[in-house]
Write a protein that holds these residues in place. Structure first.
Motif, PDB file in Angstrom:
ATOM      1  N   SER A 112      70.817 -46.621 -56.069  1.00 53.84           N
ATOM      2  CA  SER A 112      71.203 -47.318 -57.462  1.00 53.84           C
ATOM      3  C   SER A 112      69.642 -48.243 -57.536  1.00 53.84           C
ATOM      4  O   SER A 112      69.756 -48.442 -59.285  1.00 53.84           O
ATOM      5  N   ARG A 113      69.504 -48.923 -57.356  1.00 52.71           N
ATOM      6  CA  ARG A 113      68.511 -49.540 -57.241  1.00 52.71           C
ATOM      7  C   ARG A 113      67.125 -48.700 -57.275  1.00 52.71           C
ATOM      8  O   ARG A 113      66.177 -49.460 -57.702  1.00 52.71           O
ATOM      9  N   GLU A 114      67.310 -47.136 -56.562  1.00 56.82           N
ATOM     10  CA  GLU A 114      66.445 -46.527 -57.161  1.00 56.82           C
ATOM     11  C   GLU A 114      64.834 -46.924 -56.348  1.00 56.82           C
ATOM     12  O   GLU A 114      64.303 -46.268 -55.573  1.00 56.82           O
TER      13      GLU A 114
ATOM     14  N   ALA B  60      76.845 -49.605 -44.025  1.00 56.44           N
ATOM     15  CA  ALA B  60      75.893 -48.603 -43.619  1.00 56.44           C
ATOM     16  C   ALA B  60      75.814 -48.198 -45.219  1.00 56.44           C
ATOM     17  O   ALA B  60      74.273 -47.897 -45.959  1.00 56.44           O
ATOM     18  N   ARG B  61      76.891 -47.683 -45.750  1.00 58.62           N
ATOM     19  CA  ARG B  61      77.505 -46.421 -46.587  1.00 58.62           C
ATOM     20  C   ARG B  61      76.721 -47.689 -48.061  1.00 58.62           C
ATOM     21  O   ARG B  61      76.373 -46.941 -48.605  1.00 58.62           O
ATOM     22  N   ARG B  62      77.334 -48.843 -47.990  1.00 57.45           N
ATOM     23  CA  ARG B  62      77.153 -49.091 -49.308  1.00 57.45           C
ATOM     24  C   ARG B  62      76.236 -49.928 -49.364  1.00 57.45           C
ATOM     25  O   ARG B  62      75.832 -49.773 -50.579  1.00 57.45           O
ATOM     26  N   VAL B  63      75.240 -49.801 -48.077  1.00 56.43           N
ATOM     27  CA  VAL B  63      73.739 -49.967 -48.200  1.00 56.43           C
ATOM     28  C   VAL B  63      72.697 -49.404 -48.833  1.00 56.43           C
ATOM     29  O   VAL B  63      71.980 -49.661 -49.700  1.00 56.43           O
ATOM     30  N   LEU B  64      73.243 -48.075 -48.425  1.00 56.38           N
ATOM     31  CA  LEU B  64      72.827 -46.764 -48.921  1.00 56.38           C
ATOM     32  C   LEU B  64      72.624 -46.624 -50.627  1.00 56.38           C
ATOM     33  O   LEU B  64      71.643 -46.048 -51.176  1.00 56.38           O
ATOM     34  N   ASP B  65      74.230 -47.233 -50.454  1.00 62.43           N
ATOM     35  CA  ASP B  65      74.539 -46.952 -51.554  1.00 62.43           C
ATOM     36  C   ASP B  65      73.910 -47.730 -52.886  1.00 62.43           C
ATOM     37  O   ASP B  65      72.922 -47.757 -53.868  1.00 62.43           O
ATOM     38  N   GLU B  66      73.853 -49.264 -52.265  1.00 61.35           N
ATOM     39  CA  GLU B  66      73.136 -50.124 -53.586  1.00 61.35           C
ATOM     40  C   GLU B  66      72.078 -50.274 -53.526  1.00 61.35           C
ATOM     41  O   GLU B  66      71.048 -49.713 -54.561  1.00 61.35           O
TER      42      GLU B  66
ATOM     43  N   VAL C 255      92.414 -53.419 -48.919  1.00 64.48           N
ATOM     44  CA  VAL C 255      91.535 -54.848 -48.570  1.00 64.48           C
ATOM     45  C   VAL C 255      89.768 -54.961 -49.385  1.00 64.48           C
ATOM     46  O   VAL C 255      89.786 -53.503 -50.077  1.00 64.48           O
ATOM     47  N   THR C 256      90.541 -55.655 -49.948  1.00 62.87           N
ATOM     48  CA  THR C 256      88.957 -55.604 -51.158  1.00 62.87           C
ATOM     49  C   THR C 256      87.620 -55.891 -50.349  1.00 62.87           C
ATOM     50  O   THR C 256      87.629 -56.951 -49.534  1.00 62.87           O
ATOM     51  N   GLU C 257      86.266 -55.092 -50.657  1.00 61.13           N
ATOM     52  CA  GLU C 257      85.172 -55.249 -49.435  1.00 61.13           C
ATOM     53  C   GLU C 257      84.405 -55.373 -50.776  1.00 61.13           C
ATOM     54  O   GLU C 257      84.190 -54.382 -51.648  1.00 61.13           O
ATOM     55  N   ARG C 258      83.484 -56.206 -50.601  1.00 57.58           N
ATOM     56  CA  ARG C 258      82.177 -56.337 -51.099  1.00 57.58           C
ATOM     57  C   ARG C 258      80.750 -56.402 -50.820  1.00 57.58           C
ATOM     58  O   ARG C 258      80.689 -57.539 -49.556  1.00 57.58           O
ATOM     59  N   LEU C 259      79.602 -55.915 -51.235  1.00 58.74           N
ATOM     60  CA  LEU C 259      78.143 -55.907 -50.524  1.00 58.74           C
ATOM     61  C   LEU C 259      77.433 -57.509 -51.444  1.00 58.74           C
ATOM     62  O   LEU C 259      77.625 -57.021 -52.454  1.00 58.74           O
ATOM     63  N   ILE C 260      76.785 -58.497 -50.487  1.00 62.15           N
ATOM     64  CA  ILE C 260      76.269 -59.028 -51.692  1.00 62.15           C
ATOM     65  C   ILE C 260      74.575 -58.871 -50.804  1.00 62.15           C
ATOM     66  O   ILE C 260      74.638 -58.758 -49.449  1.00 62.15           O
ATOM     67  N   ASP C 261      73.860 -59.356 -51.331  1.00 57.32           N
ATOM     68  CA  ASP C 261      72.438 -59.002 -51.438  1.00 57.32           C
ATOM     69  C   ASP C 261      71.992 -60.307 -50.954  1.00 57.32           C
ATOM     70  O   ASP C 261      71.916 -60.935 -51.991  1.00 57.32           O
ATOM     71  N   ASN C 262      71.995 -61.114 -49.944  1.00 62.00           N
ATOM     72  CA  ASN C 262      71.913 -62.407 -49.689  1.00 62.00           C
ATOM     73  C   ASN C 262      70.110 -62.754 -49.409  1.00 62.00           C
ATOM     74  O   ASN C 262      70.023 -62.806 -48.419  1.00 62.00           O
ATOM     75  N   SER C 263      69.569 -62.847 -50.392  1.00 65.61           N
ATOM     76  CA  SER C 263      67.865 -63.155 -50.404  1.00 65.61           C
ATOM     77  C   SER C 263      67.287 -63.946 -49.790  1.00 65.61           C
ATOM     78  O   SER C 263      66.404 -63.998 -48.897  1.00 65.61           O
ATOM     79  N   ASP C 264      68.286 -64.997 -49.838  1.00 66.52           N
ATOM     80  CA  ASP C 264      67.844 -66.691 -48.416  1.00 66.52           C
ATOM     81  C   ASP C 264      68.177 -65.680 -47.849  1.00 66.52           C
ATOM     82  O   ASP C 264      67.403 -66.500 -46.006  1.00 66.52           O
ATOM     83  N   GLN C 265      69.128 -64.994 -46.786  1.00 61.62           N
ATOM     84  CA  GLN C 265      68.867 -64.930 -45.787  1.00 61.62           C
ATOM     85  C   GLN C 265      67.949 -63.332 -44.578  1.00 61.62           C
ATOM     86  O   GLN C 265      68.210 -63.024 -44.217  1.00 61.62           O
TER      87      GLN C 265
END
Length: 147
Positions: free
Chosen positions: A74-76, A65-71, A9-19
């Protein structure tokens, strides 16, 4: 291993600024999202987590949760935990303790986050159980800095 091999399964996180939310996709399916408010300087208020009903009890909340926190790492950035699920997730691990904003950490535990949410009228008992699927507007904890 059985004769059938499970497809990866491919997982990806998107930061949807509009939403105003981070979205987790598995393959091409939107399976979970976390509403956030970006505050200055580079601080994120994590407000409300939801998992698509068709993907509940499959580890989506924890993966999100993991992916958001890792992101955010990465943005410091730093976080203010408001969402009861995220507060509970952060209490169970020290991996992301360095991301919690020392001046505006959010709620100390899930019970405090849920009590504040009910008091503010933006969390129902159904939401507290993780079954909510409606967008809610959640305020920042008292004393939070919006800059």
């Amino acid at each position: 291993m059985s004769g059938e091999e499970e497809a990866a399964v491919t997982e990806r996180l998107i930061d949807n600024s509009d939403q105003g939310r981070f979205e987790l996709y598995r393959d091409d399916d939107l399976v979970g999202w976390l509403y956030r408010t970006r505050l200055r300087p580079n601080r994120y208020a994590l407000r409300h987590t939801e998992v698509a009903s068709s993907h509940q009890h499959q580890g989506v909340g924890s993966a999100l949760a993991r992916r958001v926190l890792d992101e955010i790492r990465s943005r410091e950035g730093t976080i203010t935990a408001i969402c009861p699920f995220m507060v509970d997730y952060l209490r169970r691990t020290t991996t992301y303790a360095d991301l919690i904003d020392p001046r505006y950490p959010g709620y100390p535990d899930r019970a405090a986050a849920e009590a504040a949410a009910r008091e503010g009228g933006w969390l129902t008992a159904r939401d507290a159980d993780g079954a909510g699927d409606e967008q809610r507007s959640s305020p920042l904890p008292r004393g939070s800095d919006h800059r």
